[in-house]
Motif scaffolding. Structure first.
Motif, PDB file in Angstrom:
ATOM      1  N   VAL A 198      15.986  59.969  33.506  1.00 23.71           N
ATOM      2  CA  VAL A 198      14.858  59.226  34.065  1.00 23.71           C
ATOM      3  C   VAL A 198      14.801  57.823  33.471  1.00 23.71           C
ATOM      4  N   LEU A 199      14.968  57.711  32.156  1.00 22.52           N
ATOM      5  CA  LEU A 199      14.910  56.399  31.526  1.00 22.52           C
ATOM      6  C   LEU A 199      16.056  55.511  31.990  1.00 22.52           C
ATOM      7  N   GLY A 200      17.214  56.105  32.233  1.00 19.91           N
ATOM      8  CA  GLY A 200      18.327  55.314  32.752  1.00 19.91           C
ATOM      9  C   GLY A 200      17.996  54.702  34.101  1.00 19.91           C
ATOM     10  N   ALA A 201      17.320  55.486  34.962  1.00 12.03           N
ATOM     11  CA  ALA A 201      16.910  54.951  36.259  1.00 12.03           C
ATOM     12  C   ALA A 201      15.890  53.839  36.087  1.00 12.03           C
ATOM     13  N   VAL A 202      14.917  54.051  35.200  1.00  6.93           N
ATOM     14  CA  VAL A 202      13.879  53.037  34.973  1.00  6.93           C
ATOM     15  C   VAL A 202      14.507  51.744  34.474  1.00  6.93           C
ATOM     16  N   GLU A 203      15.381  51.854  33.494  1.00  2.00           N
ATOM     17  CA  GLU A 203      15.958  50.650  32.892  1.00  2.00           C
ATOM     18  C   GLU A 203      16.872  49.923  33.880  1.00  2.00           C
ATOM     19  N   ARG A 204      17.604  50.670  34.703  1.00  2.00           N
ATOM     20  CA  ARG A 204      18.468  50.046  35.707  1.00  2.00           C
ATOM     21  C   ARG A 204      17.644  49.276  36.740  1.00  2.00           C
ATOM     22  N   VAL A 205      16.584  49.896  37.224  1.00  7.55           N
ATOM     23  CA  VAL A 205      15.753  49.240  38.232  1.00  7.55           C
ATOM     24  C   VAL A 205      14.993  48.069  37.618  1.00  7.55           C
ATOM     25  N   TYR A 206      14.520  48.237  36.392  1.00  7.80           N
ATOM     26  CA  TYR A 206      13.828  47.132  35.730  1.00  7.80           C
ATOM     27  C   TYR A 206      14.749  45.919  35.600  1.00  7.80           C
ATOM     28  N   ASP A 207      15.985  46.159  35.192  1.00  2.46           N
ATOM     29  CA  ASP A 207      16.926  45.049  35.027  1.00  2.46           C
ATOM     30  C   ASP A 207      17.204  44.362  36.361  1.00  2.46           C
ATOM     31  N   ASP A 208      17.274  45.132  37.428  1.00  2.00           N
ATOM     32  CA  ASP A 208      17.464  44.549  38.762  1.00  2.00           C
ATOM     33  C   ASP A 208      16.287  43.643  39.111  1.00  2.00           C
ATOM     34  N   LEU A 209      15.065  44.139  38.866  1.00  2.00           N
ATOM     35  CA  LEU A 209      13.886  43.326  39.165  1.00  2.00           C
ATOM     36  C   LEU A 209      13.832  42.089  38.275  1.00  2.00           C
ATOM     37  N   ALA A 210      14.198  42.235  37.005  1.00  2.00           N
ATOM     38  CA  ALA A 210      14.206  41.079  36.100  1.00  2.00           C
ATOM     39  C   ALA A 210      15.193  40.027  36.588  1.00  2.00           C
ATOM     40  N   HIS A 211      16.332  40.456  37.107  1.00  2.00           N
ATOM     41  CA  HIS A 211      17.313  39.518  37.648  1.00  2.00           C
ATOM     42  C   HIS A 211      16.743  38.786  38.857  1.00  2.00           C
ATOM     43  N   ARG A 212      16.078  39.521  39.738  1.00  2.00           N
ATOM     44  CA  ARG A 212      15.442  38.891  40.899  1.00  2.00           C
ATOM     45  C   ARG A 212      14.394  37.868  40.449  1.00  2.00           C
ATOM     46  N   CYS A 213      13.618  38.241  39.429  1.00  2.00           N
ATOM     47  CA  CYS A 213      12.583  37.334  38.933  1.00  2.00           C
ATOM     48  C   CYS A 213      13.205  36.044  38.400  1.00  2.00           C
TER      49      CYS A 213
END
Length: 257
Positions: A198-213
């Motif tokens: 679960v944490l791997g999914a959270v961290e992967r998606v967070y990093d994607d959003l941070a890149h978009r930001c």
């Protein structure tokens, strides 16, 4: 005014009673509680606080289907003499625009949590609701809901291992693992492995959003956890996040003001 708010999930329900008479941004929480899994509306008595504070309104987030909605409506009317108000997903609400082409297909709990996150601060955020399923919703800086992901929750994954394997049959732990190091027993390997998934999914998606930001000129997004397992997962995450216990119920003030 005293308002009863209900968050009815697929497995269990939680509630809080709030006082909105002070006309401030955050209402006073008078009482809170949760029901054991199952049809709480069939219980013979209601929580004592419901009678003590006599709510004039009842706002509900329900993801458990139409039959449960009818049962809640009937029980609330019987117990409190008021009509329950059920939240619905809209094309736009509270400055947030829904990403779904058919907004009625988005879970209302996800919508409410995103609305509440934007109300707390109109800035990019990843909202992670950790219940029977774990949902991850991305929110842009201008109030655009960017869509999200749904993965099995910790309990669901544990039950899948238990039912579909011969040797990986372990009970839920009494307390969160003290470490995410590789497990040296089947129990530890499962307990830690589910969290790592679960944490791997959270961290992967967070990093994607941070890149978009970063591409759009925004600072790093916030990371908000809610749901039954959110309090356990938030401090284990390698990305800076916070536990927002009432996020879904906070959104009810926007869909049902």
């Amino acid at each position: 005014m005293n308002i009863l708010e209900l968050d009815q999930g697929n497995t269990r329900a939680k509630w809080r009673l709030i006082d909105t008479s002070a006309q401030v941004a955050d209402p006073v929480v008078l009482a809170r509680g949760a029901f054991a899994p199952g049809p709480w509306w069939e219980a013979g008595v209601m929580p004592p606080a419901w009678g003590e504070f006599s709510p004039q309104r009842v706002r509900v987030a329900n993801v458990a289907g139409a039959a449960v909605e009818r049962s809640i409506q009937s029980r609330v009317q019987q117990l409190l003499g008021v009509q329950a108000e059920f939240a619905r997903v809209a094309r736009e609400c509270g400055g947030v625009r829904c990403a779904y082409q058919d907004e009625s297909r988005l879970g209302v709990d996800r919508w409410l949590a995103v609305l509440a996150a934007f109300r707390r601060r109109p800035a990019p955020a990843l909202v992670v609701d950790c219940g029977s399923a774990v949902t991850l919703d991305m929110l842009g800086g201008e109030g655009g809901h960017l869509g999200g992901y749904i993965v099995p929750g910790l309990g669901l994954m544990r039950r899948a291992l238990y039912s579909d394997t011969d040797a990986v049959k372990v009970a839920p732990p009494d307390s969160p693992p003290a470490s995410l190091d590789p497990g040296c027993s089947t129990q530890d390997a499962v307990d830690r492995g589910l969290l790592v998934m679960v944490l791997g999914a959270v961290e992967r998606v967070y990093d994607d959003l941070a890149h978009r930001c970063a591409l759009s000129g925004y600072a790093n997004p916030r990371l908000l956890f809610c749901g039954g397992d959110g309090e356990m997962l938030a401090p284990l995450c390698d990305r800076p996040g916070e536990w927002a216990e009432d996020l879904v119920m906070e959104g009810l003030a926007l869909t049902n003001p």
